[in-house]
Design an enzyme around this catalytic site. Structure first.
Site, PDB file in Angstrom:
ATOM      1  N   ASP A  69      -1.495  -0.958   6.152  1.00 60.68           N
ATOM      2  CA  ASP A  69      -1.687  -0.488   7.530  1.00 60.68           C
ATOM      3  C   ASP A  69      -3.087   0.026   7.837  1.00 60.68           C
ATOM      4  O   ASP A  69      -3.387   0.322   8.989  1.00 60.68           O
ATOM      5  CB  ASP A  69      -0.681   0.624   7.846  1.00 60.68           C
ATOM      6  CG  ASP A  69      -1.049   1.941   7.172  1.00 60.68           C
ATOM      7  OD1 ASP A  69      -1.615   1.899   6.064  1.00 60.68           O
ATOM      8  OD2 ASP A  69      -0.779   3.006   7.759  1.00 60.68           O
ATOM      9  N   ASP A  71      -7.115  -1.806   3.948  1.00 61.35           N
ATOM     10  CA  ASP A  71      -6.152  -2.836   3.536  1.00 61.35           C
ATOM     11  C   ASP A  71      -6.537  -4.227   4.049  1.00 61.35           C
ATOM     12  O   ASP A  71      -5.937  -5.222   3.627  1.00 61.35           O
ATOM     13  CB  ASP A  71      -4.744  -2.497   4.050  1.00 61.35           C
ATOM     14  CG  ASP A  71      -4.177  -1.240   3.402  1.00 61.35           C
ATOM     15  OD1 ASP A  71      -4.498  -1.006   2.223  1.00 61.35           O
ATOM     16  OD2 ASP A  71      -3.443  -0.502   4.067  1.00 61.35           O
ATOM     17  N   ASP A  96       0.880  -1.167   0.000  1.00 54.37           N
ATOM     18  CA  ASP A  96       0.000   0.000   0.000  1.00 54.37           C
ATOM     19  C   ASP A  96       0.920   1.220   0.000  1.00 54.37           C
ATOM     20  O   ASP A  96       2.094   1.109   0.372  1.00 54.37           O
ATOM     21  CB  ASP A  96      -0.874  -0.045   1.261  1.00 54.37           C
ATOM     22  CG  ASP A  96      -1.682   1.224   1.434  1.00 54.37           C
ATOM     23  OD1 ASP A  96      -2.295   1.661   0.446  1.00 54.37           O
ATOM     24  OD2 ASP A  96      -1.680   1.786   2.545  1.00 54.37           O
TER      25      ASP A  96
END
Length: 619
Positions: free
Chosen positions: A504, A508, A310
């Site tokens: 995080d 996600d 990410d």
């Protein structure tokens, strides 16, 4: 056994040996017999089946031999049981050493703290602390529980929990972790988590779960053991039959061959090859601030070929930061910008004010503050009109070509440019970006060096995503991805190779769960951390490299352990069965027991050596 070659016998001879062997069989051998019988009733055979059958056979034969003036093997019964138990004792001690990480973590917990009660601080045991309590921590003291600083500042040694060697600076608003040590200043913090909810308690629980879980390879080993034990029983019976019936060996020698096969083949080493390596591997990871939740994750991590990240909060810091200040007088540019942004809550304003604080610059005092519709803000500073705003302000002024080129260059790097001016003249530019973490480029380079493909998966616009991707050296950038679609992209990548996903945020969680290995950043949301199979306490991307490397080394150690466990049996069983008898090679039950014990000890020592394996992050 020691005195027999010298011609001395124990007083009472075979009868004394019988009494002593019987005592050993009742007290030390009985658990093996019970375990073997329980397995038999469930139509299974286990490791204890081999020990029980071997010792009972030798014991019963010795009783028969004693009454028929033949040689007895009571000493073999006693020595085999002693060696098996001695091997178990060493194994248990080494297991305790292997799982020492958990005990050491538990020892870190603070016993008491200075807690505010009725307007004053008093010393209370840690178990009496409540959520919301105010706790004072002086230099050198241990922080009792997790919380947030409300007053004061300090540097804190968090190495025992996060593995971070350098002390971390903390101020009002920063979180503190229970069991870490306050270095310098005195501060007060408000309790947020206590008991089993603290980070340390969660680390201990995760390590325990990982160390007691079974890897898929261990399930294969269990299936092999279920076939192996009955096979050994058949080999033992065949050994006795071939020697006694077909080769004309004596009853004594035939029984010895069968008993030796049963004893040496006891697959204790096979049973501990995987768990001991897992204990050491997950324990070492915990010391480095990497929490591996279970054995399945560790085994899956070993085969990962693609690592997907990410962007926000994972590759980048997650907060806008000032990256460039352009102007003849940079201090003046920042002073004016900080003054105009001092009353704004906008994230860009926060970034400018933070930069001014870092540079120890006092924001300019402003008067007659007002907005410039859709473009920025203006105010009077020292009787001069100053302004700060976006690139639309350019239309109102005539900046020199160099400044214009610099602005376009910064924008091409996907940075947001803030224009700063005074008295109708642009005096500088401030570039702001959610900048990559310092560790991102190094970590991604290390992953690529290991032959892993790196991918960034983000909802950000392609221009910004590609600029960040270029800065950190990512192989592939996938941008404009909606949170719900992240898992679909992971599935598509899984069609070509096993995938690890690093993230995080709440958005996600689906991707973390879908990936073969989900790696959650320790600074992330509770949902992300719950979804990840590996948690990086330090929030450092370099730990992604360490986690994958340690997983590979642990799994390779498991395979080495299994090799040792099998090789002992492959070499030992034919010798014990008397295949090399004509060449003078023979294994008595005592030495078979010693070899079996040594195989277990070899495997445990091999696992413990994982603590000394060098990792690239430590070089």
């Amino acid at each position: 056994m020691i005195t027999m070659p010298l011609g001395y016998m124990i007083p009472g001879g075979d009868w004394t040996a019988f009494i002593l062997a019987t005592i050993v069989m009742i007290f030390a051998g009985w658990p093996f017999i019970q375990s073997a019988w329980a397995s038999f009733k469930n139509h299974h055979a286990n490791m204890d089946t081999l020990v029980a059958m071997g010792t009972v056979t030798a014991y019963l034969y010795s009783i028969y031999a004693m009454f028929n003036s033949l040689g007895v093997y009571y000493e073999a019964v006693v020595v085999v049981i002693a060696l098996v138990l001695l091997g178990s004792l060493f194994e248990e001690k080494m297991k305790t050493s292997a799982s020492g990480a958990v005990s050491k973590l538990l020892d870190l917990q603070a016993k008491d703290a200075e807690v505010m009660r009725d307007g004053k601080f008093i010393n209370l045991p840690a178990e009496q602390i409540l959520v919301g309590d105010l706790i004072r921590v002086k230099p050198g003291q241990k922080i009792a529980v997790d919380g947030q600083i409300t007053e004061g500042q300090s540097t804190i040694d968090e190495s025992m929990v996060t593995g971070e060697s350098m002390p971390v600076e903390k101020k009002v608003g920063d979180n503190v972790i229970g069991s870490t040590i306050n270095n310098s200043g005195t501060f007060i913090f408000k309790t947020k988590k206590i008991g089993k909810d603290t980070l340390l308690s969660q680390i201990v629980e995760m390590v325990k779960q990982a160390q007691t879980s079974k890897a898929p390879i261990q399930k294969i080993v269990d299936q092999i053991s279920n076939i192996f034990v009955p096979l050994v029983l058949i080999i033992a019976v065949l050994s006795f039959t071939v020697w006694y019936v077909f080769l004309g060996a004596s009853l004594v020698n035939s029984v010895i061959f069968a008993v030796s096969v049963l004893i040496i083949a006891c697959p204790c080493a096979l049973g501990i090859a995987t768990p001991t390596a897992l204990m050491v591997g997950t324990g070492r990871a915990a010391k480095l601030g990497i929490l591996i939740k279970n054995a399945e994750v560790l085994e899956a991590a070993h085969s990962v070929k693609t690592v997907v990240f990410d962007k926000t909060g994972t590759i980048t810091v997650g907060k806008p930061q000032v990256t460039d200040i352009i102007g003849a007088d940079k201090t003046r540019v920042l002073t004016i910008a900080a003054g105009l942004e001092s009353s704004s809550e906008h994230p860009l304003a926060t970034a400018i004010l933070k930069k001014a604080e870092e540079e120890k610059i006092i924001p300019a005092k402003i008067e007659q503050f007002s907005a410039i519709s859709g473009k920025g803000v203006k105010a009077v500073i020292d009787d001069k009109t100053a302004f700060v705003g976006n690139d639309k302000l350019i239309e109102s002024y005539s900046p020199d070509n160099l400044l214009l080129k610099q602005m376009k260059a910064l924008q091409s790097e996907a940075k947001t440019v803030v224009i700063v001016g005074i008295e109708n003249q642009i005096i500088g530019l401030i570039a702001i970006q959610d900048a990559p973490k310092e560790s991102s480029r190094t970590a991604i380079a290390a992953l690529k060096k290991e032959g892993l493909k790196t991918v960034m998966l983000t909802g950000d616009n392609p221009l910004v995503a590609q600029a960040i991707g270029n800065q950190v050296g990512i192989d592939e950038v996938i941008a404009d991805v909606l949170p719900n679609d992240k898992a679909d992209h992971i599935k598509a990548l899984q069609q070509t190779a096993p995938v690890a996903f690093v993230g995080d945020g709440i958005n996600d969680a689906p991707a973390l769960t879908t990936a073969d290995v989900g790696i959650a950043m320790g600074s992330g949301t509770d949902i992300a951390i719950e979804s990840g199979g590996i948690v990086l306490v330090k929030n450092d991307l370099q730990d992604v490299v360490t986690a994958l490397e340690l997983s590979k080394k642990t799994f390779n150690r498991i395979r080495l352990n299994l090799f040792w466990a099998f090789i002992y049996n492959v070499i030992g069983i034919p010798i014990a069965a008397g295949v090399f008898y004509s060449l003078g090679f023979i294994l008595s039950p005592e030495f078979a027991g010693l070899a079996m014990a040594m195989s277990s000890i070899t495997v445990v020592v091999s696992s413990l050596l994982l603590n000394n394996v060098k990792l690239s992050s430590e070089s």
